[in-house]
Motif scaffolding. Structure first.
Motif, PDB file in Angstrom:
ATOM      1  N   ASP A  91     -16.644   3.849  -1.332  1.00 54.12           N
ATOM      2  CA  ASP A  91     -17.527   3.323  -2.370  1.00 54.12           C
ATOM      3  C   ASP A  91     -16.876   2.218  -3.183  1.00 54.12           C
ATOM      4  O   ASP A  91     -17.539   1.573  -3.995  1.00 54.12           O
ATOM      5  N   ARG A  92     -15.588   1.997  -2.985  1.00 50.43           N
ATOM      6  CA  ARG A  92     -14.863   0.950  -3.733  1.00 50.43           C
ATOM      7  C   ARG A  92     -13.582   0.601  -3.000  1.00 50.43           C
ATOM      8  O   ARG A  92     -13.157   1.325  -2.094  1.00 50.43           O
ATOM      9  N   GLU A  93     -12.974  -0.519  -3.359  1.00 52.23           N
ATOM     10  CA  GLU A  93     -11.696  -0.971  -2.777  1.00 52.23           C
ATOM     11  C   GLU A  93     -11.736  -0.960  -1.246  1.00 52.23           C
ATOM     12  O   GLU A  93     -10.770  -0.572  -0.575  1.00 52.23           O
ATOM     13  N   GLU A  94     -12.855  -1.416  -0.679  1.00 52.74           N
ATOM     14  CA  GLU A  94     -13.051  -1.303   0.772  1.00 52.74           C
ATOM     15  C   GLU A  94     -12.021  -2.118   1.572  1.00 52.74           C
ATOM     16  O   GLU A  94     -11.514  -1.652   2.594  1.00 52.74           O
ATOM     17  N   GLU A  95     -11.724  -3.343   1.104  1.00 55.52           N
ATOM     18  CA  GLU A  95     -10.782  -4.180   1.845  1.00 55.52           C
ATOM     19  C   GLU A  95      -9.371  -3.615   1.788  1.00 55.52           C
ATOM     20  O   GLU A  95      -8.641  -3.615   2.795  1.00 55.52           O
ATOM     21  N   LYS A  96      -8.971  -3.127   0.629  1.00 53.04           N
ATOM     22  CA  LYS A  96      -7.629  -2.542   0.518  1.00 53.04           C
ATOM     23  C   LYS A  96      -7.566  -1.215   1.278  1.00 53.04           C
ATOM     24  O   LYS A  96      -6.516  -0.874   1.853  1.00 53.04           O
ATOM     25  N   ALA A  97      -8.667  -0.473   1.318  1.00 55.67           N
ATOM     26  CA  ALA A  97      -8.699   0.748   2.126  1.00 55.67           C
ATOM     27  C   ALA A  97      -8.477   0.404   3.591  1.00 55.67           C
ATOM     28  O   ALA A  97      -7.751   1.106   4.313  1.00 55.67           O
ATOM     29  N   ALA A  98      -9.089  -0.686   4.045  1.00 52.85           N
ATOM     30  CA  ALA A  98      -8.902  -1.121   5.430  1.00 52.85           C
ATOM     31  C   ALA A  98      -7.446  -1.469   5.689  1.00 52.85           C
ATOM     32  O   ALA A  98      -6.890  -1.139   6.743  1.00 52.85           O
ATOM     33  N   ARG A  99      -6.802  -2.120   4.710  1.00 49.57           N
ATOM     34  CA  ARG A  99      -5.393  -2.479   4.883  1.00 49.57           C
ATOM     35  C   ARG A  99      -4.503  -1.237   4.914  1.00 49.57           C
ATOM     36  O   ARG A  99      -3.536  -1.183   5.663  1.00 49.57           O
ATOM     37  N   ILE A 100      -4.815  -0.260   4.075  1.00 47.25           N
ATOM     38  CA  ILE A 100      -4.016   0.970   4.070  1.00 47.25           C
ATOM     39  C   ILE A 100      -4.150   1.685   5.416  1.00 47.25           C
ATOM     40  O   ILE A 100      -3.151   2.113   6.006  1.00 47.25           O
ATOM     41  N   LEU A 101      -5.376   1.819   5.909  1.00 48.07           N
ATOM     42  CA  LEU A 101      -5.589   2.489   7.196  1.00 48.07           C
ATOM     43  C   LEU A 101      -4.915   1.719   8.328  1.00 48.07           C
ATOM     44  O   LEU A 101      -4.317   2.317   9.230  1.00 48.07           O
ATOM     45  N   TRP A 102      -5.026   0.400   8.271  1.00 48.67           N
ATOM     46  CA  TRP A 102      -4.359  -0.420   9.287  1.00 48.67           C
ATOM     47  C   TRP A 102      -2.840  -0.249   9.204  1.00 48.67           C
ATOM     48  O   TRP A 102      -2.150  -0.168  10.223  1.00 48.67           O
ATOM     49  N   SER A 103      -2.319  -0.172   7.965  1.00 52.27           N
ATOM     50  CA  SER A 103      -0.875  -0.008   7.774  1.00 52.27           C
ATOM     51  C   SER A 103      -0.389   1.325   8.331  1.00 52.27           C
ATOM     52  O   SER A 103       0.729   1.422   8.855  1.00 52.27           O
ATOM     53  N   ILE A 104      -1.226   2.369   8.216  1.00 52.32           N
ATOM     54  CA  ILE A 104      -0.874   3.668   8.787  1.00 52.32           C
ATOM     55  C   ILE A 104      -0.752   3.551  10.302  1.00 52.32           C
ATOM     56  O   ILE A 104       0.207   4.050  10.908  1.00 52.32           O
ATOM     57  N   LEU A 105      -1.716   2.875  10.915  1.00 52.10           N
ATOM     58  CA  LEU A 105      -1.686   2.704  12.371  1.00 52.10           C
ATOM     59  C   LEU A 105      -0.521   1.822  12.794  1.00 52.10           C
ATOM     60  O   LEU A 105       0.143   2.088  13.802  1.00 52.10           O
ATOM     61  N   GLU A 106      -0.280   0.765  12.038  1.00 51.98           N
ATOM     62  CA  GLU A 106       0.779  -0.185  12.391  1.00 51.98           C
ATOM     63  C   GLU A 106       2.172   0.408  12.218  1.00 51.98           C
ATOM     64  O   GLU A 106       3.055   0.215  13.047  1.00 51.98           O
ATOM     65  N   SER A 107       2.372   1.137  11.122  1.00 50.55           N
ATOM     66  CA  SER A 107       3.692   1.713  10.850  1.00 50.55           C
ATOM     67  C   SER A 107       3.910   3.035  11.566  1.00 50.55           C
ATOM     68  O   SER A 107       5.041   3.498  11.696  1.00 50.55           O
ATOM     69  N   ARG A 108       2.797   3.664  12.004  1.00 47.68           N
ATOM     70  CA  ARG A 108       2.868   4.979  12.653  1.00 47.68           C
ATOM     71  C   ARG A 108       3.619   5.973  11.783  1.00 47.68           C
ATOM     72  O   ARG A 108       4.510   6.700  12.230  1.00 47.68           O
ATOM     73  N   SER A 109       3.236   6.010  10.524  1.00 43.09           N
ATOM     74  CA  SER A 109       3.969   6.838   9.565  1.00 43.09           C
ATOM     75  C   SER A 109       3.030   7.352   8.483  1.00 43.09           C
ATOM     76  O   SER A 109       2.062   6.686   8.119  1.00 43.09           O
ATOM     77  N   PRO A 110       3.326   8.529   7.913  1.00 41.51           N
ATOM     78  CA  PRO A 110       2.546   9.052   6.783  1.00 41.51           C
ATOM     79  C   PRO A 110       3.142   8.662   5.434  1.00 41.51           C
ATOM     80  O   PRO A 110       2.696   9.154   4.407  1.00 41.51           O
ATOM     81  N   ARG A 111       4.133   7.775   5.416  1.00 38.86           N
ATOM     82  CA  ARG A 111       4.866   7.462   4.190  1.00 38.86           C
ATOM     83  C   ARG A 111       4.454   6.119   3.618  1.00 38.86           C
ATOM     84  O   ARG A 111       4.403   5.109   4.311  1.00 38.86           O
TER      85      ARG A 111
END
Length: 335
Positions: free
Chosen positions: A24-44
């Motif tokens: 419902d908010r911060e959609e672009e930054k949410a996309a970056r966070i999810l992408w960063s999880i996939l890219e870094s392969r990490s929960p940190r």
């Protein structure tokens, strides 16, 4: 500056159309966070901040830290559910936390020795795989907090699921053939199909209380309608012993006729592959959150990243396939 080399075949912009629907908010930054999880392969978060943007790691970390409280990750995850899904896959997985001796949500696992917690994931089939859309966690420690039964958390989770999926059947593996789980399913008025664990001494009885032996020969099928599991839970039962199999497959359910039970169960995707992917590809077993609330946010984001990554990856593959097919078609026409 970010120094890690990109491994993903797409950037965070590919996730924005999804996050615009899910958050419902911060959609672009949410996309970056999810992408960063996939890219870094990490929960940190420290690893996400290395690839989040071209800003410094410190600035990225502060941005992520500021945005996370604004994202309702579990709500977004539940929005992935497709009401047209033919069934819901349910399975538990153990998450070890060997060093977390003082973490309040950590307890002993099934071996009675290892420290960790259980994660029960609900998923829907997608192209032969499974996309998670909800989950619950519990452990020996959290269950002891309940003054009633050890299944209270499980009941609450099932009530949430029933409200979301309605009459869509829940397909379980043999871990859930225990009477306590079935009672919770019945209380939540869920429709279910469960593979039987013959090794646990399961017994069925007819309406007169006579035991019904589950006997079958190789190559045979057997259907039993309106019997009682352990004399308590009414169910239909079906068995089949297929050629080449070491043992028969027995399945029971509370709504389908016996002749459909095996067919439905055999459509069940191997959600275990989803767990293996989430653990090995994204490093989910490395979660280090000290508080349960933070843990659930991290897990929801990782499952969401996995699901969206799978869908976007399939879309990218489809685009590449169509482009290749188009090139071949053009070459054939020129020839």
């Amino acid at each position: 500056m970010a120094t890690k080399q990109r491994r993903l075949p797409f950037g965070p912009e590919k996730l924005v159309p999804f996050t615009e629907e899910l958050f419902d908010r911060e959609e672009e930054k949410a996309a970056r966070i999810l992408w960063s999880i996939l890219e870094s392969r990490s929960p940190r978060k420290s690893d996400w901040s290395q690839v989040f943007s071209e800003s410094s790691e410190g600035a990225n970390y502060r941005t992520i830290d500021r945005v996370l409280p604004k994202l309702d990750a579990k709500k977004a995850l539940m929005r992935l559910y497709d009401p047209e899904s033919p069934f819901v896959l349910v399975d538990p997985t153990e998450m070890e936390r060997p060093q977390a001796k003082k973490t309040d949500y950590v307890g002993r696992l099934s071996d009675g020795k290892s420290l960790g917690f259980w994660m029960v994931v609900f998923a829907q089939p997608y192209r032969g795989r499974a996309i998670p859309f909800h989950f619950g966690i519990y452990s020996e420690a959290t269950l002891k907090e309940q003054v009633t039964s050890r299944n209270l958390r499980w009941r609450e989770l099932l009530w949430e699921i029933e409200e979301l999926v309605g009459d869509t059947p829940l397909i379980f593996d043999r871990e859930f053939s225990a009477q306590a789980w079935l009672k919770a399913l019945e209380e939540a008025q869920c429709k279910w199909v469960v593979r039987l664990n013959k090794g646990s001494g399961v017994k069925f009885f007819d309406e007169l209380g006579e035991e019904i032996p589950l006997l079958i020969e190789k190559g045979e099928k057997r259907n039993i309608e309106g019997c009682y599991y352990r004399g308590e839970t009414k169910a239909n039962v079906a068995g089949v012993w297929r050629k080449g199999c070491k043992e028969p497959l027995w399945v029971m359910g509370n709504f389908l006729p016996p002749d459909e039970l095996v067919e439905v169960y055999e459509e069940r995707m191997k959600i275990e592959q989803t767990f293996r992917d989430a653990k090995s590809l994204l490093g989910m077993e490395k979660v280090m959150n000290k508080k349960r609330v933070q843990l659930e946010i991290t897990l929801a984001l990782m499952l969401l990243a996995y699901g969206l990554g799978l869908m976007v990856g399939e879309a990218v593959r489809d685009e590449a396939y169509l482009e290749e097919a188009s090139k071949k078609g053009a070459l054939n026409r020129e020839g």
